[in-house]
Design a protein around this motif. Structure first.
Motif, PDB file in Angstrom:
ATOM      1  N   GLN A  81       0.826  -1.207   0.000  1.00 16.96           N
ATOM      2  CA  GLN A  81       0.000   0.000   0.000  1.00 16.96           C
ATOM      3  C   GLN A  81       0.862   1.259   0.000  1.00 16.96           C
ATOM      4  N   LEU A  82       1.910   1.270   0.811  1.00 19.29           N
ATOM      5  CA  LEU A  82       2.800   2.422   0.878  1.00 19.29           C
ATOM      6  C   LEU A  82       3.535   2.633  -0.443  1.00 19.29           C
ATOM      7  N   PHE A  83       3.955   1.527  -1.069  1.00 17.55           N
ATOM      8  CA  PHE A  83       4.632   1.630  -2.366  1.00 17.55           C
ATOM      9  C   PHE A  83       3.659   2.125  -3.432  1.00 17.55           C
ATOM     10  N   PHE A  84       2.437   1.606  -3.401  1.00 18.46           N
ATOM     11  CA  PHE A  84       1.382   2.022  -4.326  1.00 18.46           C
ATOM     12  C   PHE A  84       1.159   3.531  -4.222  1.00 18.46           C
ATOM     13  N   ARG A  85       1.108   4.018  -2.988  1.00 18.32           N
ATOM     14  CA  ARG A  85       0.912   5.447  -2.759  1.00 18.32           C
ATOM     15  C   ARG A  85       2.117   6.264  -3.212  1.00 18.32           C
TER      16      ARG A  85
END
Length: 218
Positions: A81-85
């Motif tokens: 999720q953090l990488f996606f963001r």
């Protein structure tokens, strides 16, 4: 596990150049070590659930015909999720999601759209992810065979009722309407069921191209 594939390149700790065009890379655990994220021609970022769907998209050259970045996840993952963001923030590209038409697919969509769970992400703002598919309203629109429409067990029914009472569903009425339709039909369908149609490559040759060209998303 989460994997990124497609028209994306970045450096790791300012030294190692990572190019994801041509092979999948496991999403790096240390997000802060990834910098200089760039893409020469990606048009969007696509969140993909299930390895079967990811394999279909990569092996059939979907990213070559529609330059994009695929982020494959098999379950809610804070690192992913953090990488996606991060790639969304750095590249400012539209976000789309391809998940199964079932409660688990919706929960994954909800997880990546909002702040997810845990203290690491509580301070993040919602993301504007477009729900491309598989949506309950797609079943008849694309003529999914009855054999592919699985009965909705009581456990899933309870999950749907709970999701509909959640503030997230109330803030996204169009998404809530899809959940209500799922309850009404009492059926769920996996994206992989599209391979049962006249073309085994229906997902990459017809379904997703239609979604993109007709802007058929919520």
């Amino acid at each position: 596990m989460a994997v990124v594939f497609g028209h994306l390149a970045f450096t790791k700790r300012g030294r190692h150049i990572i190019d994801c065009n041509g092979y999948g890379l496991r999403v790096p655990y240390n997000i802060d070590a990834s910098d200089n994220i760039h893409s020469s021609d990606a048009l969007f970022i696509l969140l993909v659930e299930k390895s079967f769907n990811y394999s279909s998209l990569t092996l059939e050259g979907f990213c070559d015909r529609f330059p994009c970045i695929l982020v494959y996840v098999d379950r809610p993952d804070v690192v992913a999720q953090l990488f996606f963001r991060k790639i969304h923030k750095d590249l400012n590209l539209p976000l789309f999601a391809l998940v199964d038409s079932d409660p688990q697919g919706f929960k994954l969509l909800k997880f990546f759209s909002t702040y997810g769970c845990g203290g690491l992400t509580n301070n993040l703002t919602p993301l504007d992810i477009k729900w491309s598919g598989m949506r309950p309203s797609d079943l008849d629109k694309h003529g999914l065979p009855k054999l592919c429409r699985l009965p909705l067990p009581k456990r899933d029914t309870k999950i749907l009722h709970k999701l509909l009472k959640n503030d997230f569903a109330k803030k996204n009425p169009e998404w809530a309407n899809e959940l209500t339709l799922m309850l009404k039909t009492k059926k769920k369908v996996e994206v992989g069921a599209l391979s049962a149609l006249e073309d085994i490559s229906y997902l990459t040759t017809t379904y997703l191209p239609f979604k993109l060209q007709e802007q058929d998303w919520l």
